[in-house]
Design a protein around this motif. Structure first.
Motif, PDB file in Angstrom:
ATOM      1  N   THR A   1       0.847  -1.279  -0.006  1.00 21.11           N
ATOM      2  CA  THR A   1      -0.078   0.119   0.051  1.00 21.11           C
ATOM      3  C   THR A   1       0.816   1.237   0.067  1.00 21.11           C
ATOM      4  N   VAL A   2       2.123   0.890   0.525  1.00 23.61           N
ATOM      5  CA  VAL A   2       2.943   2.328   0.545  1.00 23.61           C
ATOM      6  C   VAL A   2       3.226   3.235  -0.840  1.00 23.61           C
ATOM      7  N   PRO A   3       3.364   2.634  -2.167  1.00 24.45           N
ATOM      8  CA  PRO A   3       3.263   3.398  -3.146  1.00 24.45           C
ATOM      9  C   PRO A   3       2.258   4.104  -3.400  1.00 24.45           C
ATOM     10  N   PHE A   4       1.212   3.856  -2.652  1.00 26.40           N
ATOM     11  CA  PHE A   4      -0.203   4.727  -2.954  1.00 26.40           C
ATOM     12  C   PHE A   4      -0.296   5.881  -1.809  1.00 26.40           C
ATOM     13  N   VAL A   5       0.032   5.537  -0.523  1.00 28.62           N
ATOM     14  CA  VAL A   5      -0.017   6.004   0.774  1.00 28.62           C
ATOM     15  C   VAL A   5       1.363   5.987   1.592  1.00 28.62           C
ATOM     16  N   LYS A   6       2.057   7.111   1.470  1.00 30.61           N
ATOM     17  CA  LYS A   6       3.228   6.858   2.050  1.00 30.61           C
ATOM     18  C   LYS A   6       3.400   6.645   3.226  1.00 30.61           C
ATOM     19  N   GLU A   7       2.598   7.285   4.126  1.00 27.60           N
ATOM     20  CA  GLU A   7       2.446   7.281   5.489  1.00 27.60           C
ATOM     21  C   GLU A   7       2.359   5.950   6.187  1.00 27.60           C
ATOM     22  N   LEU A   8       1.627   5.057   5.501  1.00 24.86           N
ATOM     23  CA  LEU A   8       1.302   3.449   5.791  1.00 24.86           C
ATOM     24  C   LEU A   8       2.566   3.010   5.943  1.00 24.86           C
ATOM     25  N   GLY A   9       3.607   3.523   5.481  1.00 28.80           N
ATOM     26  CA  GLY A   9       5.013   2.946   5.473  1.00 28.80           C
ATOM     27  C   GLY A   9       5.586   2.923   6.853  1.00 28.80           C
ATOM     28  N   MET A  10       4.972   3.644   7.694  1.00 29.42           N
ATOM     29  CA  MET A  10       5.307   3.846   9.143  1.00 29.42           C
ATOM     30  C   MET A  10       5.268   2.297   9.684  1.00 29.42           C
ATOM     31  N   LEU A  11       4.410   1.693   9.397  1.00 29.00           N
ATOM     32  CA  LEU A  11       4.027   0.468  10.004  1.00 29.00           C
ATOM     33  C   LEU A  11       5.108  -0.612   9.609  1.00 29.00           C
ATOM     34  N   THR A  12       6.062  -0.488   8.507  1.00 27.63           N
ATOM     35  CA  THR A  12       7.023  -1.182   8.113  1.00 27.63           C
ATOM     36  C   THR A  12       8.492  -0.907   8.725  1.00 27.63           C
ATOM     37  N   LEU A  13       8.423   0.243   9.537  1.00 31.61           N
ATOM     38  CA  LEU A  13       9.825   0.804   9.992  1.00 31.61           C
ATOM     39  C   LEU A  13      10.160  -0.661  11.044  1.00 31.61           C
ATOM     40  N   PRO A  14      11.626  -0.792  10.948  1.00 30.24           N
ATOM     41  CA  PRO A  14      11.879  -1.942  11.541  1.00 30.24           C
ATOM     42  C   PRO A  14      11.693  -1.695  13.128  1.00 30.24           C
ATOM     43  N   TYR A  15      11.430  -2.526  13.975  1.00 31.87           N
ATOM     44  CA  TYR A  15      11.139  -2.569  15.264  1.00 31.87           C
ATOM     45  C   TYR A  15      10.214  -1.342  15.768  1.00 31.87           C
TER      46      TYR A  15
ATOM     47  N   ASP B   1      11.486  10.790   5.931  1.00 33.46           N
ATOM     48  CA  ASP B   1      10.770  11.752   5.138  1.00 33.46           C
ATOM     49  C   ASP B   1       9.798  10.745   4.224  1.00 33.46           C
ATOM     50  N   PHE B   2      10.542   9.594   3.832  1.00 36.61           N
ATOM     51  CA  PHE B   2       9.745   8.617   3.130  1.00 36.61           C
ATOM     52  C   PHE B   2       8.403   8.313   3.530  1.00 36.61           C
ATOM     53  N   VAL B   3       8.213   8.053   4.675  1.00 28.69           N
ATOM     54  CA  VAL B   3       7.073   7.734   5.110  1.00 28.69           C
ATOM     55  C   VAL B   3       5.997   8.720   6.103  1.00 28.69           C
ATOM     56  N   GLY B   4       6.453   9.995   5.545  1.00 30.55           N
ATOM     57  CA  GLY B   4       5.580  11.196   6.149  1.00 30.55           C
ATOM     58  C   GLY B   4       6.209  12.055   6.997  1.00 30.55           C
ATOM     59  N   GLY B   5       7.538  11.868   7.590  1.00 30.00           N
ATOM     60  CA  GLY B   5       8.189  12.748   8.343  1.00 30.00           C
ATOM     61  C   GLY B   5       8.312  12.415   9.843  1.00 30.00           C
ATOM     62  N   LYS B   6       9.039  13.016  10.494  1.00 34.00           N
ATOM     63  CA  LYS B   6       9.301  12.690  11.898  1.00 34.00           C
ATOM     64  C   LYS B   6       8.098  13.099  12.804  1.00 34.00           C
ATOM     65  N   ASP B   7       7.206  14.364  12.558  1.00 28.57           N
ATOM     66  CA  ASP B   7       6.044  14.582  13.085  1.00 28.57           C
ATOM     67  C   ASP B   7       4.917  13.562  13.207  1.00 28.57           C
ATOM     68  N   ALA B   8       4.804  13.100  11.992  1.00 31.09           N
ATOM     69  CA  ALA B   8       3.704  11.946  11.723  1.00 31.09           C
ATOM     70  C   ALA B   8       4.214  10.661  12.295  1.00 31.09           C
ATOM     71  N   ILE B   9       5.348  10.347  12.278  1.00 29.22           N
ATOM     72  CA  ILE B   9       6.037   9.159  13.074  1.00 29.22           C
ATOM     73  C   ILE B   9       5.618   9.326  14.552  1.00 29.22           C
ATOM     74  N   ASN B  10       6.092  10.406  15.146  1.00 24.96           N
ATOM     75  CA  ASN B  10       5.751  10.754  16.692  1.00 24.96           C
ATOM     76  C   ASN B  10       4.485  10.793  16.809  1.00 24.96           C
ATOM     77  N   ALA B  11       3.420  11.439  16.130  1.00 18.40           N
ATOM     78  CA  ALA B  11       2.096  11.360  16.209  1.00 18.40           C
ATOM     79  C   ALA B  11       1.435   9.928  16.352  1.00 18.40           C
ATOM     80  N   PHE B  12       1.947   9.208  15.468  1.00 13.73           N
ATOM     81  CA  PHE B  12       1.461   7.593  15.456  1.00 13.73           C
ATOM     82  C   PHE B  12       1.939   6.886  16.774  1.00 13.73           C
ATOM     83  N   LEU B  13       3.206   7.133  17.035  1.00 10.87           N
ATOM     84  CA  LEU B  13       3.961   6.489  18.345  1.00 10.87           C
ATOM     85  C   LEU B  13       2.990   6.683  19.509  1.00 10.87           C
ATOM     86  N   LYS B  14       2.651   8.098  19.666  1.00 14.94           N
ATOM     87  CA  LYS B  14       1.876   8.730  20.732  1.00 14.94           C
ATOM     88  C   LYS B  14       0.517   8.074  20.862  1.00 14.94           C
TER      89      LYS B  14
END
Length: 335
Positions: A94-108, A313-326
């Motif tokens: 799904t990531v080529p269509f929605v880059k932010e979903l790539g957060m789910l594939t970040l290692p660990y 940046d490829f998966v939406g940026g630091k802020d997007a990653i941290n919002a999801f983690l939170k």
């Protein structure tokens, strides 16, 4: 004679009217990349049964397994266009269509199943759905298919030196490609439908999947003799619905789709918990050797230290990653 003709006509009229009333008003086609004997099968059959029973037969769900309607990238394209109603796919596709979903594939990203479940429900699920809608599809279910354990045909892998030089099939995912490179392996993007043949013919040495999926795909018959339990990524497979199709439904039908998705997600979670260890036992009985890493922290440091900064940046940026983690209770990432 007239009486017989009248009886025949009356019977034909009855049969025609019966068939009209019996026919479903809506037929939904669902494409699934894995065999019916996998977690995708649990999702497909649970969703189908729920929809058909709750709609009283007014809606029929037709399921097509093992890539019968095309590879996963193709089915996502078709869902976005509205020419396919539903498809269950690996998250990386799904990531080529929605880059932010790539957060789910970040290692660990996830340490355990509890974190995975938390990240696919409640506020976290809303975040992921909002991202997906921008790509033209709506997640109805998050299919739980375990951590992607590494398998290969050459040797047991217990330390990082063991993986160096080996070729691994991975999805077309920049994040997964970078993860394997951080360990010194050689990742090769190959479509899921071609994976078994690539393993069988030695085009690649290995792949990564959970025990139930490994068993369903019969990878032990494709030279996969060794499995290593590594926890670098949890394989999530969203059941997605075409947003174009969804918006054409009545409010009642839309709610039925959402409810069926929830039922399927609960069913597959229970199935994963109950069946993963059984699948492992069966594979060991078939001669597959299961190994543990001597020190997984080394793998984690290599992957997180290299891949997260490189792919942020490829998966939406630091802020997007941290919002999801939170959203599911994890501390923010500080590079």
């Amino acid at each position: 004679m007239k009486r017989n003709i009248g009886l025949i006509l009356a019977t034909l009229c009855f049969l025609c009217s019966t068939s009209v009333w019996a026919a479903p008003g809506v037929v939904l086609k669902m494409a699934l990349g894995d065999p019916k004997e996998s977690e995708m099968g649990v999702v497909g059959e649970t969703f189908k049964k729920y929809v058909e029973e709750k709609s009283g037969g007014a809606i029929e769900v037709q399921t097509f397994y093992s890539g019968a309607l095309g590879d996963e990238t193709e089915t996502i394209h078709n869902a976005r266009r509205g020419t396919l109603d539903l498809t269950c796919v690996g998250i990386a596709n799904t990531v080529p269509f929605v880059k932010e979903l790539g957060m789910l594939t970040l290692p660990y990203m996830f340490n355990n199943l509890d974190e995975v479940v938390a990240a696919t429900n409640g506020e976290s699920a809303k975040i992921l759905t909002d991202y997906a809608l921008k790509g033209g599809f709506r997640p109805l279910t998050w299919t739980y298919t375990d951590f992607r354990y590494i398998s290969n045909s050459k040797r047991p892998i217990t330390k990082m030196d063991d993986i160096k030089g080996l070729k691994f099939r991975v999805p077309q995912s920049a994040v997964l490609l970078a993860s394997y490179k951080s360990w010194g392996a050689s990742p090769v993007p190959i479509s899921w439908s071609e994976t078994f043949t690539a393993l069988q013919q030695g085009v690649v040495d290995g792949q990564c999947y959970g025990y139930i999926g490994f068993r369903a795909m019969k990878f032990n018959e494709a030279n996969q003799k060794y499995i290593t339990e590594i926890h670098y990524t949890y394989q999530l497979q969203p059941l997605i619905m075409s947003e174009r199709v969804f918006q054409k439904m009545t409010p009642e039908q839309q709610q039925l789709m959402l409810d069926a998705g929830k039922a399927a997600q609960e069913a597959v979670l229970q199935y994963q918990i109950e069946q993963s260890s059984k699948a492992k036992e069966e594979l060991v009985g078939l001669g597959v050797v299961v190994s543990q890493l001597e020190n997984e922290e080394d793998w984690k440091q290599a992957a997180v230290g290299q891949v997260w900064p490189e792919m942020a940046d490829f998966v939406g940026g630091k802020d997007a990653i941290n919002a999801f983690l939170k959203s599911f209770g994890k501390p923010e990432w500080k590079p």
